[in-house]
Design a protein around this motif. Structure first.
Motif, PDB file in Angstrom:
ATOM      1  N   ASP A 146      12.692  11.904   9.286  1.00 19.17           N
ATOM      2  CA  ASP A 146      11.709  12.510   8.408  1.00 19.17           C
ATOM      3  C   ASP A 146      11.919  11.914   7.023  1.00 19.17           C
ATOM      4  N   ILE A 147      11.145  12.370   6.058  1.00 17.84           N
ATOM      5  CA  ILE A 147      11.168  11.723   4.746  1.00 17.84           C
ATOM      6  C   ILE A 147      12.537  11.836   4.079  1.00 17.84           C
ATOM      7  N   SER A 148      13.339  12.837   4.479  1.00 19.61           N
ATOM      8  CA  SER A 148      14.677  12.967   3.898  1.00 19.61           C
ATOM      9  C   SER A 148      15.601  11.836   4.340  1.00 19.61           C
ATOM     10  N   ALA A 149      15.227  11.103   5.382  1.00 14.70           N
ATOM     11  CA  ALA A 149      16.043   9.993   5.881  1.00 14.70           C
ATOM     12  C   ALA A 149      15.656   8.647   5.277  1.00 14.70           C
ATOM     13  N   GLN A 150      14.693   8.640   4.351  1.00 19.51           N
ATOM     14  CA  GLN A 150      14.209   7.361   3.832  1.00 19.51           C
ATOM     15  C   GLN A 150      15.247   6.609   3.001  1.00 19.51           C
ATOM     16  N   GLY A 151      16.281   7.323   2.533  1.00 16.85           N
ATOM     17  CA  GLY A 151      17.344   6.645   1.805  1.00 16.85           C
ATOM     18  C   GLY A 151      18.333   5.940   2.706  1.00 16.85           C
ATOM     19  N   VAL A 152      18.309   6.251   4.007  1.00 12.93           N
ATOM     20  CA  VAL A 152      19.199   5.620   4.983  1.00 12.93           C
ATOM     21  C   VAL A 152      18.433   4.625   5.844  1.00 12.93           C
ATOM     22  N   MET A 153      17.282   5.067   6.321  1.00  9.37           N
ATOM     23  CA  MET A 153      16.396   4.205   7.107  1.00  9.37           C
ATOM     24  C   MET A 153      15.066   4.118   6.366  1.00  9.37           C
ATOM     25  N   PRO A 154      14.944   3.219   5.407  1.00 12.02           N
ATOM     26  CA  PRO A 154      13.744   3.172   4.551  1.00 12.02           C
ATOM     27  C   PRO A 154      12.505   2.741   5.319  1.00 12.02           C
ATOM     28  N   HIS A 155      11.368   3.278   4.879  1.00 14.34           N
ATOM     29  CA  HIS A 155      10.086   2.824   5.409  1.00 14.34           C
ATOM     30  C   HIS A 155       9.566   1.626   4.627  1.00 14.34           C
ATOM     31  N   ALA A 156       9.783   1.608   3.314  1.00  6.70           N
ATOM     32  CA  ALA A 156       9.311   0.531   2.436  1.00  6.70           C
ATOM     33  C   ALA A 156       7.829   0.265   2.621  1.00  6.70           C
ATOM     34  N   TYR A 157       7.065   1.316   2.970  1.00  9.50           N
ATOM     35  CA  TYR A 157       5.621   1.177   3.074  1.00  9.50           C
ATOM     36  C   TYR A 157       4.908   1.802   1.882  1.00  9.50           C
ATOM     37  N   LYS A 158       5.699   2.220   0.906  1.00  8.26           N
ATOM     38  CA  LYS A 158       5.247   2.499  -0.450  1.00  8.26           C
ATOM     39  C   LYS A 158       6.207   1.704  -1.321  1.00  8.26           C
ATOM     40  N   ALA A 159       5.675   0.740  -2.059  1.00 13.24           N
ATOM     41  CA  ALA A 159       6.525  -0.271  -2.683  1.00 13.24           C
ATOM     42  C   ALA A 159       7.247   0.270  -3.916  1.00 13.24           C
ATOM     43  N   GLY A 160       8.308  -0.415  -4.289  1.00 12.21           N
ATOM     44  CA  GLY A 160       9.118  -0.046  -5.444  1.00 12.21           C
ATOM     45  C   GLY A 160      10.550   0.177  -5.027  1.00 12.21           C
ATOM     46  N   THR A 161      11.070   1.382  -5.239  1.00  4.85           N
ATOM     47  CA  THR A 161      12.470   1.647  -4.918  1.00  4.85           C
ATOM     48  C   THR A 161      12.751   1.487  -3.433  1.00  4.85           C
ATOM     49  N   GLN A 162      11.794   1.862  -2.585  1.00  2.00           N
ATOM     50  CA  GLN A 162      11.998   1.701  -1.150  1.00  2.00           C
ATOM     51  C   GLN A 162      12.122   0.221  -0.766  1.00  2.00           C
ATOM     52  N   THR A 163      11.331  -0.620  -1.387  1.00  2.00           N
ATOM     53  CA  THR A 163      11.405  -2.057  -1.101  1.00  2.00           C
ATOM     54  C   THR A 163      12.745  -2.617  -1.538  1.00  2.00           C
ATOM     55  N   ALA A 273      20.849  -2.350   9.733  1.00  2.00           N
ATOM     56  CA  ALA A 273      19.733  -1.992   8.856  1.00  2.00           C
ATOM     57  C   ALA A 273      18.571  -1.589   9.742  1.00  2.00           C
ATOM     58  N   VAL A 274      17.926  -0.487   9.389  1.00  2.00           N
ATOM     59  CA  VAL A 274      16.814   0.030  10.195  1.00  2.00           C
ATOM     60  C   VAL A 274      15.630   0.314   9.279  1.00  2.00           C
ATOM     61  N   ASN A 275      14.493  -0.273   9.618  1.00  2.00           N
ATOM     62  CA  ASN A 275      13.240  -0.056   8.897  1.00  2.00           C
ATOM     63  C   ASN A 275      12.329   0.773   9.786  1.00  2.00           C
ATOM     64  N   VAL A 276      12.172   2.051   9.457  1.00  2.00           N
ATOM     65  CA  VAL A 276      11.306   2.946  10.222  1.00  2.00           C
ATOM     66  C   VAL A 276       9.959   3.048   9.518  1.00  2.00           C
ATOM     67  N   ILE A 277       8.902   2.609  10.187  1.00  2.00           N
ATOM     68  CA  ILE A 277       7.543   2.716   9.651  1.00  2.00           C
ATOM     69  C   ILE A 277       6.809   3.741  10.503  1.00  2.00           C
TER      70      ILE A 277
END
Length: 420
Positions: A146-163, A273-277
């Protein structure tokens, strides 16, 4: 056609200080509020303000003071661009076009009172509302994430810090490590985007971690530019990329962010490294405002007006409009149609029949660019494709380099078109 800044700015259908709180309505002028400062919203705000020549009071609501384009962010992962080159501000929209730029979150829309509520308090009145909020994610679409996991498994589908986070994780992979992407189901932002990302990750790893492996767990049987990407991976990154489609378990995936594992149809992969989209839906404000029909917001393709409220226009990724892909180019094209319709409704100016276009470029390796695109026209049911094109497998190096250079001209053009 080769696009540069000048030719891009010539395409399109449509022939103040930055504030911390909204301005009082200018005397007698109709009010347009735009929610979202991306390719759709920033373009719409600029064209409404510019082409009305001050006759319309325009307010743009956008929480970020610096906007990072999601398009071209994969090139940052591959080492072809800096993160700073993707960053843009709203200063010219305020100073050159008189747009009231409000850096805050829009948290609600009162469609009866015709006001937009702000997280910081207060509200902004409108006569016409344009919403271009981009995407949000469907809860539970990837079990374990879920969104709380984006710091471990980033989506990077909103650019900036996630990228930046995803790039740091790729750079930190051990030699011979494993990168896993969980690709999204249709429909989603930028159909070729995940596969260009795989190409750019492979480009970085080939130079810095050549024994690393890339695994793509994909729920889709087919994807945009598939033959071109697979040709490119075999040519430039042989043996590095393994894509598992639905026949091989790509649609039966769960993740464990704490353990950094991905379960693909019962086979657990330990990843570095895991990219979850995840699956995607219209930006949350559309749902809050009661403008969605399922995950997306239906619109009339002749003007991008909401099918649920005639005073609201919905652009870009959030809209359910028909055949156009969810892309920055599409949002920019739709914004010009909506701006013309809004201006016509409020000032009586002439409104021309809507036409739309889109091109999506992707970089596979150095100077190996490919593209897909189409022209579109509205029907009563949807925006429909009327012609299309796509790069071909086996093209020579000169053609691919020219395609990549064309994309650079487009980026310069669209960002100027958005931000002034």
């Amino acid at each position: 056609m080769t696009l540069n800044r000048r030719t891009f700015l010539g395409t399109g259908v449509a022939a103040a200080a930055t504030l911390s709180a909204p301005m009082v309505r200018a005397q007698g002028r109709p009010r347009v509020v735009v929610i979202g400062g991306g390719a759709g919203g920033a373009t719409a705000a600029r064209y409404i303000a510019k082409d009305s020549e001050g006759a319309i009071d325009v307010t743009l609501i956008e929480p970020s003071r610096t906007y990072f384009t999601c398009f071209f962010s994969n090139l940052y992962l591959g080492g072809f661009r800096t993160l700073e080159s993707l960053a843009h501000t709203y200063a010219k929209l305020a100073t050159d076009y008189g747009i009231n730029v409000v850096h805050d979150w829009a948290t609600g829309v009162d469609r009866d009172a015709k006001t937009v509520a702000l997280a910081g308090g207060g509200s902004v009145p409108y006569d016409k509302l344009v919403i271009s909020p981009g995407i949000d994610f469907v809860d539970g679409s990837v079990p374990g994430w879920d969104i709380s996991a984006q710091g471990v498994m980033p989506h990077a589908y909103k650019a900036g810090t996630q990228t930046a986070l995803l790039k740091a994780q790729i750079e930190a992979m051990p030699q011979g490590g494993v990168f896993v992407m969980v690709a999204p189901p249709n429909p989603y932002r930028c159909p070729p985007g995940p596969y260009e990302r795989i190409s750019m990750v492979a480009h970085y790893l080939k130079a810095n971690n050549p024994t690393a492996k890339i695994i793509v767990a994909d729920p889709k049987e087919q994807y945009s530019k598939q033959a071109l990407f697979e040709e490119g991976w075999q040519k430039h990154y042989p043996g590095m990329v393994e894509r598992l489609g639905p026949d091989f378990g790509g649609g039966n995936v769960s993740v464990d962010p704490g353990a950094m594992t991905v379960d693909i149809d019962g086979e657990v992969v330990k990843a570095d490294a895991v990219n979850v989209i995840p699956a995607q839906k219209a930006g949350h404000i559309c749902e809050v405002a009661g403008l969605t029909d399922g995950n997306w917001a239906p619109v009339d393709g002749h003007s991008m007006v909401s099918r649920l409220d005639p005073e609201i226009y919905i652009l870009g990724d959030a809209s359910a409009q028909g055949d156009m892909p969810k892309s920055g180019f599409s949002a920019n094209s739709q914004a010009k149609v909506a701006a013309m319709a809004v201006r016509g409704a409020l000032t009586g100016s002439r409104v021309f029949p809507a036409k739309f276009s889109n091109t999506c470029w992707s970089l596979i390796a150095t100077d190996d660019g490919v593209k897909v695109g189409a022209a579109y026209e509205p029907t009563e049911e949807k925006i429909a494709s009327v012609s299309s094109f796509v790069s071909q497998t086996g093209e020579d190096a000169a053609m691919r380099k020219a395609t990549y250079e064309e994309s650079l001209g487009w980026y310069s053009g669209i960002t100027s078109d958005m931000f002034g």
